[in-house]
Design an enzyme around this catalytic site. Structure first.
Site, PDB file in Angstrom:
ATOM      1  N   LYS A 189      52.391 -11.869 -32.221  1.00 50.91           N
ATOM      2  CA  LYS A 189      53.018 -10.884 -31.553  1.00 50.91           C
ATOM      3  C   LYS A 189      52.131  -9.966 -30.909  1.00 50.91           C
ATOM      4  O   LYS A 189      52.127 -10.046 -29.564  1.00 50.91           O
ATOM      5  CB  LYS A 189      53.882 -10.248 -32.422  1.00 50.91           C
ATOM      6  N   CYS A 224      57.082  -1.987 -24.293  1.00 52.96           N
ATOM      7  CA  CYS A 224      56.357  -3.262 -24.937  1.00 52.96           C
ATOM      8  C   CYS A 224      54.999  -2.986 -24.727  1.00 52.96           C
ATOM      9  O   CYS A 224      53.964  -2.481 -25.572  1.00 52.96           O
ATOM     10  CB  CYS A 224      56.960  -4.643 -25.049  1.00 52.96           C
TER      11      CYS A 224
HETATM   12  C1  UGA Z   1      57.768  -8.158 -23.000  1.00 54.38           C
HETATM   13  C2  UGA Z   1      57.211  -9.633 -23.112  1.00 54.38           C
HETATM   14  O1  UGA Z   1      57.189 -10.504 -21.919  1.00 54.38           O
HETATM   15  C3  UGA Z   1      57.918 -10.206 -24.087  1.00 54.38           C
HETATM   16  O2  UGA Z   1      57.633 -11.714 -24.525  1.00 54.38           O
HETATM   17  C4  UGA Z   1      58.249  -9.448 -25.423  1.00 54.38           C
HETATM   18  O3  UGA Z   1      59.038 -10.053 -26.460  1.00 54.38           O
HETATM   19  C5  UGA Z   1      58.647  -7.953 -25.143  1.00 54.38           C
HETATM   20  O4  UGA Z   1      57.496  -7.464 -24.262  1.00 54.38           O
HETATM   21  C6  UGA Z   1      58.552  -7.167 -26.282  1.00 54.38           C
HETATM   22  O5  UGA Z   1      57.334  -7.064 -26.907  1.00 54.38           O
HETATM   23  O6  UGA Z   1      59.657  -6.901 -27.045  1.00 54.38           O
HETATM   24  P1  UGA Z   1      59.353  -6.966 -21.378  1.00 54.38           P
HETATM   25  O7  UGA Z   1      58.801  -5.689 -21.872  1.00 54.38           O
HETATM   26  O8  UGA Z   1      60.894  -6.868 -21.482  1.00 54.38           O
HETATM   27  O9  UGA Z   1      58.917  -8.269 -22.330  1.00 54.38           O
HETATM   28  O10 UGA Z   1      59.132  -7.181 -19.961  1.00 54.38           O
HETATM   29  P2  UGA Z   1      58.300  -8.246 -18.996  1.00 54.38           P
HETATM   30  O11 UGA Z   1      59.001  -8.889 -18.296  1.00 54.38           O
HETATM   31  O12 UGA Z   1      57.072  -8.922 -19.942  1.00 54.38           O
HETATM   32  O13 UGA Z   1      57.402  -7.111 -18.049  1.00 54.38           O
HETATM   33  C7  UGA Z   1      56.545  -6.202 -18.522  1.00 54.38           C
HETATM   34  C8  UGA Z   1      55.826  -5.365 -17.264  1.00 54.38           C
HETATM   35  O14 UGA Z   1      55.082  -6.170 -16.504  1.00 54.38           O
HETATM   36  C9  UGA Z   1      57.018  -4.999 -16.098  1.00 54.38           C
HETATM   37  O15 UGA Z   1      56.586  -3.501 -15.868  1.00 54.38           O
HETATM   38  C10 UGA Z   1      56.711  -6.178 -15.175  1.00 54.38           C
HETATM   39  O16 UGA Z   1      56.853  -5.385 -13.803  1.00 54.38           O
HETATM   40  C11 UGA Z   1      55.280  -6.215 -15.269  1.00 54.38           C
HETATM   41  N1  UGA Z   1      55.017  -7.377 -14.654  1.00 54.38           N
HETATM   42  C12 UGA Z   1      55.188  -8.643 -15.386  1.00 54.38           C
HETATM   43  C13 UGA Z   1      53.891  -7.538 -13.754  1.00 54.38           C
HETATM   44  O17 UGA Z   1      53.256  -6.703 -13.108  1.00 54.38           O
HETATM   45  N2  UGA Z   1      53.357  -8.836 -13.272  1.00 54.38           N
HETATM   46  C14 UGA Z   1      53.676 -10.042 -13.851  1.00 54.38           C
HETATM   47  O18 UGA Z   1      53.345 -11.110 -13.334  1.00 54.38           O
HETATM   48  C15 UGA Z   1      54.662  -9.798 -14.941  1.00 54.38           C
END
Ligand code: UGA
Length: 441
Positions: free
Chosen positions: A211, A267
């Site tokens: 994780k 997260c």
């Molecule tokens: C993240 C992980 O993606 C999940 O797999 C995990 O289960 C979860 O944390 C957790 O530990 O519970 P989440 O926090 O919901 O999920 O959001 P993401 O979609 O991963 O985005 C996280 C951040 O990264 C956001 O601020 C998003 O804007 C940013 N991001 C994401 C980018 O700047 N660029 C990208 O290409 C992708």
């Protein structure tokens, strides 16, 4: 099977609702009476697509109920999911007090041997701590330990949490006994039968590490492309095309290579920080992750630098901010990069006009009169000296260059989330800073 879920926050409620959906009898427990009351009335207290429907269906069919009574929650259960919060301490390490309390609760109230599952993101070796806590509790009553401890991390993303949980790309189960593995297999059997995905059976420590390693790697991927974005801006290359072409390489993959305002949410920032701590406690300096964090801080400062470059002094200006949620399709503002941008502007004395389709109620009292909350993007942009995109909500894509040019006082756009085509904006006479692209203006 009879399943209990301790802690019905985001992860817990999604776990409870999806467990009910695949056919189990689920009881959710939380100490927060108002949350339980809201759920009893069938209302999900946060924004998560599809969850409301799943909860209503589960409640109507009687396969899910919620309680604040620990004895009620833990009588006659096969599996208990621990989904409590693990907030960060001042020094960045995770606070596991709630996890220990949940273990104590199981030990006190479980009426028969059960499988205790860590779902919350916890440091490697927390399983051993839970086992130790359960053993001590049992010994204090003159008994020996009868429960198994399992690690079953979740990989759900906010905004697609229901889909991610119903159709996961892998199920990871760490257990130290064959009997516990057998129970977990049975638990997930309906899901595995309906949806073919890898089932990774391992020991507890390995599952715990999977994780943190996964989240830290994804955060590092984002920081990597944000560093590349700085090179693109300096040279006039296009980060989007770089990411697309890199992504065609199956070893790299396109996802999580979107340059922007950096990662936020409940997260990645917390988990990267925790992983650095865990490594350090184990005698390893995870310098790569410290650099991941540094680049992320830099990414969050990028819009302020661009505003200064184009507007000179910003303290006497009015700036429209589009989006405050940490990403689209959620109202979650925890560690949202937009907050850093707005904090920096407010510290300068800038007037901020903020719009977000769903997250505004969560910032209502945050900055007082320095930030004007607007009902529409147009209201935020009209009369502002510049507009900054902080969350890529689809509705912002629909705004045309002509509209932006008409509404803005000065023709200045800082597109930190690559919402618009910079060439089209420039053709309308706007000065544009779009992340990872040639700066036009
Ligand atoms: C993240 C992980 O993606 C999940 O797999 C995990 O289960 C979860 O944390 C957790 O530990 O519970 P989440 O926090 O919901 O999920 O959001 P993401 O979609 O991963 O985005 C996280 C951040 O990264 C956001 O601020 C998003 O804007 C940013 N991001 C994401 C980018 O700047 N660029 C990208 O290409 C992708």
């Amino acid at each position: 099977m009879n399943v209990a879920v301790i802690g019905v926050g985001h992860v817990g409620l999604v776990t409870a609702a999806t467990m009910a959906k695949i056919g189990h009898n689920v009881i959710g427990f939380d100490i927060d009476e108002s949350k339980v009351e809201s759920l009893r009335n069938g209302i999900v207290p946060f924004h998560e697509p599809g969850l409301q429907e799943l909860l209503t269906a589960g409640m109507d069919s009687g396969s899910i109920r919620v309680t604040t009574d620990a004895a009620d929650a833990l009588s006659d259960v096969d599996v208990v999911f621990i989904c409590v919060g693990t907030p960060r301490r001042e020094d960045g390490s995770p606070n596991l007090t709630y996890v220990q309390s949940a273990a104590a609760m199981v030990s006190t109230h479980a009426t028969r041997p059960t499988v205790v599952v860590e779902k919350s993101t916890v440091p490697v070796q927390t399983g051993e701590r839970i086992r130790q806590a359960l053993t001590l509790q049992a010994q204090s009553r003159g008994q020996s330990l009868t429960h198994d401890v399992v690690s079953n991390p979740e990989f759900l993303k906010e905004g697609t949490a229901v889909e991610d949980t119903l159709y996961p790309d892998r199920i990871v189960v760490g257990a130290d006994s064959a009997a516990a593995h057998e129970v977990m297999r049975r638990l997930y059997e309906p899901q595995l039968a309906a949806h073919d995905c890898p089932y990774v059976a391992t020991d507890v420590k390995t599952a715990e590490l999977i994780k943190h390693a996964s989240n830290a790697f994804l955060a590092t991927k984002i920081s990597f492309i944000n560093a590349v974005a700085r090179i693109c801006e300096a040279t006039g290359a296009d980060v989007e095309t770089v990411a697309d072409a890199m992504g065609h390489d199956g070893r790299i993959g396109r996802s999580f290579l979107n340059a922007g305002l950096g990662y936020g949410g409940s997260c990645f920032p917390k988990d990267v920080e925790a992983f650095i701590h865990i490594a350090s406690d184990l005698g390893y300096d995870f310098g790569l992750l410290r650099e991941t964090e540094r680049i992320n801080r830099e990414a969050k400062r990028w819009p302020i630098g661009q505003l200064r470059r184009m507007l000179w002094n910003i303290g006497d200006k009015t700036i429209a901010i589009l989006g405050v949620a940490f990403k689209p399709h959620t109202d979650d503002i925890r560690d949202a990069p937009a907050l850093d941008v707005i904090d920096a502007l407010v510290a300068e004395g800038t007037t901020v006009r903020l719009h977000d389709p769903v997250a505004l109620p969560h910032v209502a009292d945050r900055w007082g009169r320095a930030v004007v909350l607007c009902d529409s993007a147009e209201e935020a942009i009209r009369g502002a000296h510049a507009v900054v995109t902080c969350t890529e909500w689809p509705e912002y894509e629909k705004l045309t260059p002509a509209q932006l040019a008409e509404w803005l006082e000065f023709p200045v756009v800082v597109d930190a989330r690559k919402v618009w085509d910079p060439e089209a904006l420039a053709a309308e006479g706007l000065n544009v800073a779009s992340v990872g692209r040639q700066l036009l203006g």
